[in-house]
Design an enzyme around this catalytic site. Structure first.
Site, PDB file in Angstrom:
ATOM      1  N   ASN A   9       0.794  -1.171  -0.035  1.00  0.00           N
ATOM      2  CA  ASN A   9      -0.188  -0.084   0.114  1.00  0.00           C
ATOM      3  C   ASN A   9       0.874   1.297   0.006  1.00  0.00           C
ATOM      4  OD1 ASN A   9      -1.749   1.998   0.594  1.00  0.00           O
ATOM      5  ND2 ASN A   9      -2.878   1.086   2.306  1.00  0.00           N
ATOM      6  N   ARG A  90      -2.488  -2.417  -3.598  1.00  0.00           N
ATOM      7  CA  ARG A  90      -3.921  -1.516  -3.577  1.00  0.00           C
ATOM      8  C   ARG A  90      -3.590  -0.239  -4.335  1.00  0.00           C
ATOM      9  NH1 ARG A  90      -5.249   2.901   1.019  1.00  0.00           N
ATOM     10  NH2 ARG A  90      -7.332   3.052   0.769  1.00  0.00           N
ATOM     11  N   HIS A 179     -12.915   1.710   0.056  1.00  0.00           N
ATOM     12  CA  HIS A 179     -12.831   0.984   1.158  1.00  0.00           C
ATOM     13  C   HIS A 179     -13.240  -0.452   0.716  1.00  0.00           C
ATOM     14  CE1 HIS A 179     -13.000   4.269   4.655  1.00  0.00           C
ATOM     15  NE2 HIS A 179     -11.929   3.728   4.231  1.00  0.00           N
ATOM     16  N   ARG A 240     -12.302  14.550   7.772  1.00  0.00           N
ATOM     17  CA  ARG A 240     -13.056  14.676   6.535  1.00  0.00           C
ATOM     18  C   ARG A 240     -14.366  15.001   6.960  1.00  0.00           C
ATOM     19  NH1 ARG A 240     -11.336   9.622   3.341  1.00  0.00           N
ATOM     20  NH2 ARG A 240      -9.621   9.497   4.621  1.00  0.00           N
ATOM     21  N   GLU A 383      -7.691  -5.966   5.120  1.00  0.00           N
ATOM     22  CA  GLU A 383      -7.771  -5.773   3.940  1.00  0.00           C
ATOM     23  C   GLU A 383      -6.575  -6.321   3.086  1.00  0.00           C
ATOM     24  OE1 GLU A 383      -8.089  -1.626   5.585  1.00  0.00           O
ATOM     25  OE2 GLU A 383      -9.087  -1.153   3.678  1.00  0.00           O
TER      26      GLU A 383
END
Ligand code: AMP
Length: 402
Positions: A9, A90, A179, A240, A383
């Site tokens: 990632n 990813r 996600h 956010r 993940e």
């Protein structure tokens, strides 16, 4: 023979990696290089529960990658000694084109480059990670696994914004969702925990970490999700804002003279829990709230309220819901959040059992009473395992076509 995937990632200044068995999810080693390009970089390599760190400057991604390969060599497991069958990357935005994991070649890289306008921060970093990995491991297949791909099944009615046709057709402005690897992993694990076929299971997944999103999953397919064109829409996040009247942008520009960059920074980095409570870390917000801080109390309430609103909306979307599932840092660890977010939903069959909710989480854990219409579950996301699993599947399919 174990089939390991090196899962990568790559962010704008960091590189996270894990060596993962694509079949079982077992991970003998993982680590990260942080602050690439700064003088105070750090590599941390964890193997058999032991952490090895190296503090120095990693000037480029290539330096960082070199250090990672050395860390495997020095602290194990040596990459030549284990069967690594692929590198799984990813990639945040796959646009409309990438609906499944894809083998890296020059055409695929060019297509992901074409999507940079949709993810200007993430995709270039992901691409740089891929470019260096291709040079370092030319003999290994490289697979891109997209955050958006799981959501390609969202029907038109749910992914369409009510905006002019040219925006939608020429500029591909629509809901994509993110996600995806987490929502895929967790929704499948929920069906397994319920002892139901994935194809006959409807779940609402609440991924609540630094970023946060809710997804309605029907029969293993995403049918709606709270993030949109970008990962800014939807739930309240660490920094956010989540949902917002789009006219706020015009208002800030007209009344305060703010530039697009100012607004962008404020909504991505200074809003959410940070904007409401001054802290983006959920644990800090909870600490402040416990000490009587009014802003932190409001932050918690707004955070929970937004989740409850989405649960109600996705209940209506799905019609029948078998489980509501909490995952990621906040979802897995905060019993208080889980109880507050789902309070008052008993008429929908959603009830949290206080004793179970306060108990330890191990694997998929039920926190609803046995006789509930809708199960409430806590499932640690994974993940890296999902990326490894998907990458392995692509590699096996490519050697045995059809
Ligand atoms: P993630 O992005 O999944 O790593 O989640 C990060 C978020 O999870 C941060 O806001 C953390 O404060 C929060 N978190 C981690 N551990 C806990 C905990 N024990 N209780 C509450 N929140 C936590």
């Amino acid at each position: 023979m174990t089939a390991y995937v090196l899962v990568v990632n790559a962010g704008s200044s960091s590189l996270k990696y894990s060596l993962v068995d694509g079949e079982t999810g077992e991970s003998p080693a993982s680590g990260s290089v942080e602050r690439i390009g700064e003088s105070s970089g750090r590599l941390a390599h964890e193997v058999d529960g032991e952490k090895h760190t190296e503090d120095r400057e990693f000037e480029t991604f290539e330096d960082a990658w070199g250090a990672v390969v050395d860390a495997f060599e020095d602290h194990g497991p040596r990459l030549e000694d284990v069967e690594v069958v692929a590198v799984g990357h990813r990639v945040v935005h796959g646009g409309e084109q990438f609906v499944e994991p894809t083998l890296v070649d020059d055409d695929a890289v060019a297509a992901v480059e074409g999507l940079v306008p949709l993810a200007p921060l993430h995709n270039p970093a992901n691409l740089e990670g891929i470019a260096v990995a291709r040079k370092l491991f030319p003999e290994l297949p490289q697979v891109m696994v997209f955050d958006t791909a799981f959501h390609h099944t969202i029907p038109e009615v749910a992914h369409t914004y009510a905006v002019p046709r040219a925006w939608r057709e020429d500029h591909h402005i629509r809901r994509y969702g993110f996600h995806g690897t987490s929502h895929a992993f967790v929704s499948r694990a929920a069906a397994a925990a319920l002892g139901r076929a994935v194809s006959a299971t409807n779940v609402i997944v609440l991924h609540l970490g630094n970023g946060a999103s809710a997804t309605a999953v029907r029969g293993g397919e995403s049918v709606d999700t709270s993030m949109g064109l970008t990962p800014l829409e939807g739930l309240v996040m660490g920094t956010r804002s989540g949902d917002l009247d789009p006219a706020v942008h015009m208002h800030l520009h007209r009344s305060l003279g703010w530039s697009l960059e100012d607004i962008d920074r404020a909504l991505y980095r200074e809003s959410g829990l940070k904007g409401l409570a001054g802290e983006n870390d959920f644990r800090e917000v909870m600490r402040l709230r416990a000490s009587g801080d009014v802003g932190a109390a409001l932050a918690f309430d707004v955070y929970c309220y937004r989740i409850r609103k989405y649960v109600g909306a996705y209940y209506a979307v799905l019609g029948t819901v078998h489980a509501v599932v909490f995952t990621a840092g906040v979802g897995q660890h905060s019993a208080e959040l889980r109880a507050a977010a789902l309070s008052g939903l008993d008429r929908l069959g959603i009830v949290v059992d206080d004793v179970r909710n306060e108990g330890p989480v191990s694997g998929a854990t039920f926190v609803s009473p046995d006789d509930s219409d809708v199960a409430v579950l806590v499932i640690p996301t994974n993940e890296e395992y999902e990326i490894a699993r998907q990458a392995l599947e692509v590699v096996r399919r490519s050697v045995q076509p059809g």
